[in-house]
Scaffold this motif. Structure first.
Motif, mmCIF file in Angstrom:
data_model
loop_
_atom_site.group_PDB
_atom_site.id
_atom_site.type_symbol
_atom_site.label_atom_id
_atom_site.label_comp_id
_atom_site.label_asym_id
_atom_site.label_seq_id
_atom_site.Cartn_x
_atom_site.Cartn_y
_atom_site.Cartn_z
ATOM 1 N N CYS A 448 0.831 -1.277 -0.033
ATOM 2 C CA CYS A 448 -0.018 -0.053 0.019
ATOM 3 C C CYS A 448 0.855 1.267 -0.002
ATOM 4 O O CYS A 448 1.967 1.228 0.879
ATOM 5 N N THR A 449 0.483 2.183 -1.099
ATOM 6 C CA THR A 449 1.462 3.315 -1.114
ATOM 7 C C THR A 449 1.223 4.271 0.105
ATOM 8 O O THR A 449 1.644 5.527 0.305
ATOM 9 N N ASP A 473 -5.382 0.957 -4.726
ATOM 10 C CA ASP A 473 -4.310 1.481 -3.930
ATOM 11 C C ASP A 473 -4.669 2.558 -3.364
ATOM 12 O O ASP A 473 -3.786 3.113 -2.323
ATOM 13 N N ARG A 474 -5.746 3.102 -3.468
ATOM 14 C CA ARG A 474 -6.419 4.444 -2.610
ATOM 15 C C ARG A 474 -7.424 4.080 -1.399
ATOM 16 O O ARG A 474 -8.035 5.083 -0.848
ATOM 17 N N GLY A 475 -7.302 2.649 -1.235
ATOM 18 C CA GLY A 475 -8.127 2.201 -0.157
ATOM 19 C C GLY A 475 -9.761 2.073 -0.504
ATOM 20 O O GLY A 475 -10.337 1.832 0.505
ATOM 21 N N VAL A 476 -10.013 2.251 -1.553
ATOM 22 C CA VAL A 476 -11.488 2.048 -2.060
ATOM 23 C C VAL A 476 -11.910 0.573 -1.948
ATOM 24 O O VAL A 476 -13.052 0.393 -1.378
ATOM 25 N N VAL A 477 -11.005 -0.218 -2.564
ATOM 26 C CA VAL A 477 -11.294 -1.552 -2.322
ATOM 27 C C VAL A 477 -11.123 -2.342 -1.071
ATOM 28 O O VAL A 477 -9.843 -2.094 -0.533
ATOM 29 N N GLY A 478 -11.912 -3.204 -0.592
ATOM 30 C CA GLY A 478 -11.408 -4.090 0.450
ATOM 31 C C GLY A 478 -11.556 -3.192 1.672
ATOM 32 O O GLY A 478 -10.986 -3.589 2.991
ATOM 33 N N GLN A 533 -0.435 12.329 0.991
ATOM 34 C CA GLN A 533 -0.133 10.857 1.136
ATOM 35 C C GLN A 533 0.934 10.603 -0.156
ATOM 36 O O GLN A 533 1.697 9.690 0.215
ATOM 37 N N GLY A 534 0.320 11.326 -1.122
ATOM 38 C CA GLY A 534 1.327 11.211 -2.324
ATOM 39 C C GLY A 534 2.432 11.671 -2.246
ATOM 40 O O GLY A 534 3.534 11.250 -2.570
ATOM 41 N N ALA A 535 2.664 12.650 -1.635
ATOM 42 C CA ALA A 535 3.857 13.318 -1.210
ATOM 43 C C ALA A 535 4.876 12.610 -0.345
ATOM 44 O O ALA A 535 5.928 12.399 -0.507
ATOM 45 N N VAL A 536 4.290 12.151 0.800
ATOM 46 C CA VAL A 536 4.935 11.072 1.464
ATOM 47 C C VAL A 536 5.409 9.890 0.752
ATOM 48 O O VAL A 536 6.818 9.464 0.850
ATOM 49 N N LEU A 545 8.594 3.497 4.031
ATOM 50 C CA LEU A 545 7.301 4.219 3.896
ATOM 51 C C LEU A 545 6.150 3.973 5.162
ATOM 52 O O LEU A 545 5.679 4.670 5.585
ATOM 53 N N GLN A 546 6.350 2.660 5.688
ATOM 54 C CA GLN A 546 5.621 2.285 6.731
ATOM 55 C C GLN A 546 5.895 2.782 7.802
ATOM 56 O O GLN A 546 5.116 3.695 8.812
#
Length: 624
Positions: A448-449, A473-478, A533-536, A545-546
């Motif tokens: 996950c990004t 990848d944006r947390g929509v699924v699941g 979040q994309g900048a991180v 990343l974590q």
């Protein structure tokens, strides 16, 4: 000689059959072997019975027809050998001081008749080793034969070069043996008495060293506990479709000893090794014959299933299941010549017949196990080795072709490198394969990004079936990841702040103002939170990343706890306007800090608004 023997019998007070005067068969005990603990009388001058046909000691002609006067490895001695004096030494017949004479019992006579009915011809030593291996010598057996001879049930066919008498059944004895033997037993052919031109009976012929070795082999095996005399058959025919019949010297069935069936071939080191290999080839051909009405196609398919193939074969209808992999085992018993010649013969047989007993290695580098289901287990031994071992044929006197060590028969027939080893190696191979597949799967698992964590199995499975590009990848699924849930909290907090600013600044709230605040806060949140979040993800390496997300959330969570407390003090001291002003200042400071970042523009795809809407709704309904 006969008158002298009669005088001896008269002086001893015995009848010609060994019975004392005045005795009847019922008054004589069935087993008069004295107990050394209760019989202290053991005269040193005790000798064999006077009414027994004695055989003078002669040099041994080999273990197959060795005279009974030679000492055996297990401590038994011949009837004519001088006994050592001493109270602890037992004897099969009672001493003369007890005034009792041993007499053959019905049980012993039946045993001899049945054994001769199966083996046709045998010496007293053969019968002794086979029927009464616990006796110290063959005297009792020879007494039984003499009694049966007086009853007209057995006769002496000839005397061997070693001096032993060769006994066969008469017609009367043959009929009685046939009644005693079970119907499943195979009776041998009756040896009829032959006469010369003058009407005198002649000695039989045709009994050679090979026949003697065959009978001795059965004797030593039965004496060691491998079945009984009824467990054996001689000259069993195995007919082949190309017109040849392979005869087995002996067949043994001793399930109680762990050998349900075994074929034996006796070789006196006088047959070419090629003939022995040809026997194995013919046995293999016979083992592969289909049973009547067996489906050839099913038999061919069952060859890959191990033991299942034997259910289609003819041999499984004739012989019992062996309890091990492979066909019925074949044993070669060598005797005669020198030990070096026998050893050389075994080595040549092992080299030439490997194709029939070696089995087939299982495929794969991970396997050392062998498939023996289509092989003939072949063991070898020597009569000389058996007679020299204290345990006899029950000792480590057998060698499985393909192995170097001498073992007991049961261990030699076992296959430690067969199905048992294959099952262990198969489990280990499957375990290693599962580990490799798991490692490969983990290497392919997406990360996950937002939070830097790897997808769970459920989330990964849902992303594979998602038709909404990019949303997984944006947390929509699941249900999204932890970072996605935290971002939702941030958006809610941002909206609350905007509402609070407007309400406090204007000192009253209207519907229009609330709607305007909702539009502004929603627009800001839709840009600020994903951009953050994309900048991180662009600033921090993927492997860190974590940790970066965790560090980013630390002050945010701290402000959620401490912010309301600090805000309460500010509002109480200076009013709500100053509190909101400080909040606005922090947002302005964040904007200045964000402007200092140098980020790469994300790749864009040229697509119409309608296409994006269509893809979005498709993904939404697929998860609805």
């Amino acid at each position: 000689m006969a008158p002298a023997r009669a005088q001896i019998r008269a002086r001893a007070g015995r009848s010609p059959t060994g019975q004392q005067a005045g005795e009847t068969e019922d008054t004589v005990p069935a087993d008069l072997t004295p107990d050394p603990a209760s019989n202290p009388y053991e005269p040193a001058d005790r000798g064999p019975a006077d009414d027994v046909d004695q055989v003078s000691p002669a040099p041994s002609m080999g273990p197959s027809i060795s005279p009974s006067t030679t000492s055996s490895a297990d401590g038994r001695v011949g009837a004519g050998q001088t006994q050592k004096s001493g109270a602890s030494d037992t004897f099969d017949n009672p001493s003369k001081s007890l005034k009792q004479t041993w007499k053959p019992t019905h049980t012993r006579k039946k045993e001899v008749l049945k054994a001769l009915g199966i083996f046709q011809r045998a010496t007293a030593e053969h019968l002794w080793r086979m029927l009464r291996p616990g006796d110290r010598h063959d005297r009792c057996t020879r007494d039984t034969l003499n009694t049966l001879k007086s009853e007209g049930k057995v006769r002496v066919e000839t005397r061997l070069e070693s001096g032993h008498q060769l006994w066969v059944l008469t017609e009367r004895g043959y009929k009685e043996a046939k009644q005693l033997l079970p119907k499943s037993a195979r009776m041998s052919v009756l040896r009829k008495l032959q006469y010369d031109d003058d009407g005198e009976p002649v000695d039989g012929d045709g009994y050679d060293e090979h026949a003697a070795a065959v009978t001795m082999t059965a004797s030593v095996l039965v004496g060691a506990g491998f079945g009984t005399s009824l467990s054996w058959q001689t000259e069993i025919a195995h007919r082949l479709p190309y017109g040849y019949t392979q005869y087995a010297d002996l067949t043994m069935r001793a399930p109680d000893a762990g050998v349900p069936a075994m074929l034996l071939e006796v070789d006196r080191v006088n047959e070419p090794v090629d003939d022995l290999v040809a026997k194995l080839r013919r046995y293999t051909d016979w083992f592969e014959l289909l049973a009547p009405k067996a489906d050839a196609n099913k038999e061919k398919a069952a060859r890959r299933q191990g033991a299942a193939v034997h259910g289609f074969r003819l041999w499984s209808r004739i012989y019992p299941a062996t309890g091990r992999e492979g066909y019925v085992p074949v044993a070669f018993v060598f005797t005669g010549r020198t030990a070096a010649q026998r050893e050389s013969r075994i080595e040549r047989l092992e080299q030439a017949a490997r194709a029939y007993f070696a089995g087939t290695p299982h495929r794969g580098e991970s396997y050392t196990a062998v498939d023996y289901h289509q092989a003939v287990p072949v063991v070898v031994t020597e009569l000389e080795r058996i007679t020299a071992d204290p345990a006899g044929s029950a000792g480590a006197v057998w060698r499985r072709l393909g192995r170097d060590e001498w073992q007991t028969l049961s261990k030699a027939l076992d296959n430690p490198d067969g199905d048992r080893l294959y099952a262990v190696q198969l489990r280990e191979a499957r375990r290693r394969q599962a580990e490799r597949e798991a490692a490969h799967r983990e290497a392919q698992r997406p990360v996950c990004t937002r939070c830097g964590r790897k997808f769970t199995d459920d989330r990964w499975q849902q992303t594979k079936g998602s038709s909404w590009p990019g949303e997984w990848d944006r947390g929509v699924v699941g249900g999204g990841c932890e970072a996605g849930r935290m971002n939702a909290d941030d958006e809610q907090l941002l909206r609350g702040r905007v509402y609070g600013h407007v309400t406090v600044a204007t000192r009253h709230a209207t519907t229009a103002s609330i709607a305007a605040c909702g539009f502004v806060s929603g627009t800001a949140a839709s840009f600020i939170v994903p951009a953050t979040q994309g900048a991180v993800a662009q600033i921090v390496p993927e492997e860190h990343l974590q940790q970066a997300n965790a560090l980013l959330r630390l002050p945010s969570n701290a402000v959620r706890v401490l912010g309301p407390v600090a805000g309460g003090f500010v509002v109480a001291a200076s009013g709500a306007a100053w509190a909101l002003a400080w909040d606005a200042f922090t947002f302005a400071l964040a904007v200045v800090l964000f402007l200092g970042l140098r980020l790469q523009a994300p790749p864009t795809t040229l697509a119409s608004v309608l296409a994006d809407l269509r893809a979005g709704w498709t993904g939404f309904w697929s998860h609805g």
